[in-house]
Design an enzyme around this catalytic site. Structure first.
Site, PDB file in Angstrom:
ATOM      1  N   ASP A  91      49.810  32.815  51.373  1.00 19.20           N
ATOM      2  CA  ASP A  91      49.594  34.265  51.274  1.00 19.20           C
ATOM      3  C   ASP A  91      49.093  34.667  49.888  1.00 19.20           C
ATOM      4  OD1 ASP A  91      50.702  37.090  50.509  1.00 19.20           O
ATOM      5  OD2 ASP A  91      50.639  37.100  52.692  1.00 19.20           O
TER       6      ASP A  91
ATOM      7  N   SER B 152      51.612  44.301  55.081  1.00 15.91           N
ATOM      8  CA  SER B 152      52.027  44.262  53.689  1.00 15.91           C
ATOM      9  C   SER B 152      53.102  45.323  53.424  1.00 15.91           C
ATOM     10  CB  SER B 152      50.806  44.440  52.781  1.00 15.91           C
ATOM     11  OG  SER B 152      51.096  44.132  51.439  1.00 15.91           O
TER      12      SER B 152
ATOM     13  N   HIS C 276      46.494  36.609  51.732  1.00  9.98           N
ATOM     14  CA  HIS C 276      47.046  37.918  52.075  1.00  9.98           C
ATOM     15  C   HIS C 276      45.992  38.887  52.608  1.00  9.98           C
ATOM     16  CE1 HIS C 276      50.209  40.930  51.932  1.00  9.98           C
ATOM     17  NE2 HIS C 276      49.359  41.778  51.366  1.00  9.98           N
TER      18      HIS C 276
END
Length: 306
Positions: free
Chosen positions: A232, A117, A287
């Site tokens: 995601d 990330s 995610h």
């Protein structure tokens, strides 16, 4: 058995006893040697966490690496955790960079860097000054962030359409997100105001004096792995994980059509032409699951860890 032993000369008996005594340590020594040789095949891995995370969030990934490649040194960095992960990006780059440098200096053949990330952007900035062998960008907004995601709860009074008013200010740049928020309708402000991603991508109006060094070190990478996917839900748009992004009409422009690729601003096109840029896409992964999903690890991460 007793009658057999009587017929063995005394010196032969002692030889048998000593051989039994010495056999176990000898085998252990061989085993340890084999393990050391096996471990030496694997480069150390450093993992950098994302925004509003902490290092131990990635322990599952650490354990998977060590299970697949026993003896591998895997480092989770306990810096800028929780709300501190929203501190300015260059501040975090300095702190994480110092830690990673200590690992890199101890391993002159290069290390593997995994950035999850926001951590993927931090890692890319660190690469410009360190010896990194392989860089794995795991669901990272490499081309910027623009969309209605849970990032926005940090700024409850703003929607994506007007968040630029805050983030493209001096105060807004004190938030990490301000460093890579990329509003396609206000690209000029992004170029002139944002202090992080435009520098990293060589998109500033005045090129950074460090860009030559940065580009050279990017090209020292043996592999640059980019992992992302359409489900995601946090990185928006998700193609940013592969350097795709919106134009001013919010039409997605693939990364090979992006200006930074065509100009080879920091070496992306050269890495691609060299065959050292790997683009991996997987659907069905949210995610928060990229670093724990066993199939993601097996198919997308593990092949690049040796």
């Amino acid at each position: 058995m007793a009658s057999l032993l009587v017929n063995i000369p005394l010196i032969g008996l002692f030889a048998c006893v000593f051989s039994v005594i010495l056999l176990v340590p000898a085998n252990e020594s061989v085993l340890l040697s084999m393990r050391a040789k096996q471990a030496s095949k694997y480069r150390p891995v450093v993992i950098v966490h994302g925004i509003l995370d902490h290092a131990l969030e990635l322990i599952h990934l650490q354990l998977n690496i060590q299970k697949a490649h026993p003896g591998t040194d895997v480092y989770l960095i306990p810096l800028y955790q929780y709300i501190k992960s929203a501190w300015p990006m260059w501040t975090q780059v300095t702190g994480f960079g110092d830690y990673i440098r200590n690992v890199s200096d101890a391993h002159p053949d290069g290390i593997i860097l995994i950035g999850y990330s926001q951590g993927g952007l931090i890692c890319r900035a660190v690469i410009q000054v360190l010896n990194i062998h392989t860089y794995i960008s795991l669901a990272s907004p490499q081309m910027g962030q623009y969309g209605d995601t849970n990032y926005l709860y940090l700024f409850p009074n703003y929607m994506k359409d007007n968040l630029y008013k805050l983030l493209y200010s001096r105060f807004g740049q004190t938030f990490s997100v301000g460093g890579y928020w990329k509003d396609p309708h206000h690209y000029d402000l992004y170029q002139s105001t944002s202090t992080f991603l435009p520098v990293l991508n060589n998109e500033t109006l005045v090129p950074s004096p460090n860009m030559t060094l940065y580009r050279r070190n990017m090209l020292r990478l043996k592999k640059f792995i980019m992992i992302g996917g359409p489900d995601d839900g946090v990185v928006t748009l998700w193609q940013s994980s592969h350097f795709g992004f919106y134009n001013e009409n919010e039409t997605v422009v693939p990364f090979r059509q992006q200006e930074i690729y065509r100009r080879d601003s920091f070496g992306l096109r050269t890495l691609d032409k060299r065959g050292d840029l790997v683009i991996l896409e997987k659907a069905g992964v949210h995610h928060t699951q990229w670093h724990v999903d066993p199939i993601v690890f097996r198919d997308l991460i593990e092949p690049w860890l040796s």
